[in-house]
Design a protein around this motif. Structure first.
Motif, PDB file in Angstrom:
ATOM      1  N   ILE A 155       0.820  -1.221   0.000  1.00  0.00           N
ATOM      2  CA  ILE A 155       0.000   0.000   0.000  1.00  0.00           C
ATOM      3  C   ILE A 155       0.851   1.267   0.000  1.00  0.00           C
ATOM      4  N   TRP A 157       1.879   3.257  -2.283  1.00  0.00           N
ATOM      5  CA  TRP A 157       1.385   4.378  -3.082  1.00  0.00           C
ATOM      6  C   TRP A 157       0.189   5.049  -2.424  1.00  0.00           C
ATOM      7  N   TRP A 158      -0.634   4.274  -1.753  1.00  0.00           N
ATOM      8  CA  TRP A 158      -1.732   4.856  -0.979  1.00  0.00           C
ATOM      9  C   TRP A 158      -1.165   5.695   0.176  1.00  0.00           C
ATOM     10  N   GLY A 161       0.090   8.989  -1.050  1.00  0.00           N
ATOM     11  CA  GLY A 161      -1.024   9.910  -1.274  1.00  0.00           C
ATOM     12  C   GLY A 161      -1.497  10.525   0.032  1.00  0.00           C
TER      13      GLY A 161
END
Length: 254
Positions: A155, A157-158, A161
């Motif tokens: 996760i 990349w989440w 963000g």
């Protein structure tokens, strides 16, 4: 130019611990020490460097406590990553535990040392720091993802963000002589991560550790590792910032 040279000087004295480790890696690669494995020699040099930093007061007791915390965090990650085959330490040593030489914890501690030293020498101030719940929660999630991505969805990349959302307004300032400069906190994370990636290429060249693609011959560390260092730096800065906040609150109460 005067401020730039001052900035370079302050960065240099903030990197004393990492530079000592680099020197130990280079020295031990090209100079044999009879009856003492290389990794053990590096550990002895790192311990001596830590004692020197404390005795010379280049490092405060509070900074030493933070660095000890990073030893624990770093060694836990090293033990797991080596077990999972992410990288390895191919040489023998008396001080290896489950394939991980104990000097490896000092490499994580050197990052913490740099952050603490820079904070003091550059008189860092952070504005619009997110609430402790969000800062601590995102650092825990980042750290756990280093472990869990081996057997479940990655996760990162989440998380990146979320980081941009959480730290969007956060600004860090630093002072050079009489002038104050400011920078978005996210940009500082990226820059530190990039320079650590450069340092990682140097350390792997000197055989500090070895990635699977470096077994036959040394090659450049994959540029994607900047992403991992970016996330690890965030954990480091959040821990230092939160501990400094806790200490300042205690001093205000007293």
């Amino acid at each position: 130019m005067k401020n730039f040279l001052r900035f370079v000087y302050l960065q240099a004295i903030s990197c004393i611990f990492p530079v000592i480790i680099f020197a130990a890696l280079a020295f031990s690669k090209y100079v044999d020490t009879p009856f003492l494995p290389r990794y053990d020699l590096i550990l002895i040099i790192c311990i001596a460097a830590q004692v020197f930093m404390l005795v010379s007061k280049l490092e405060t007791i509070d900074e030493f406590k933070v660095i000890c915390l990073f030893h624990v965090i770093g060694l836990a990650l090293e033990l797991y990553k080596v077990h999972m085959g992410s990288w390895s330490y191919p040489e023998d040593a008396y001080s290896k535990v489950f394939g991980v030489p104990l000097y490896s914890g000092f490499m994580y501690a050197s990052v913490a040392s740099y952050i603490c030293q820079s904070w003091r020498h550059l008189d860092l101030h952070i504005y619009h720091w997110p609430k402790s719940f969000w800062a601590v929660s995102i650092s825990i999630l980042i750290y756990l993802n280093f472990f869990t991505h081996h057997f479940t969805y990655d996760i990162r990349w989440w998380l990146k963000g979320l980081l941009f959302i959480i730290f969007f307004r956060t600004i860090v300032t630093f002072q050079i002589n009489d002038k104050i400069y400011k920078m978005p906190m996210i940009l500082s994370f990226i820059l530190i991560g990039f320079f650590i990636w450069i340092a990682e290429n140097i350390t792997t060249f000197f055989g500090a550790w070895q990635y699977p693609n470096q077994e036959a011959a040394w090659s450049l560390v994959h540029i994607g590792k900047i992403s991992s260092w970016f996330l690890l730096v965030i954990i480091s800065v959040i821990i230092v910032a939160q501990l400094k906040r806790v200490k300042s609150d205690k001093e205000l109460v007293q």
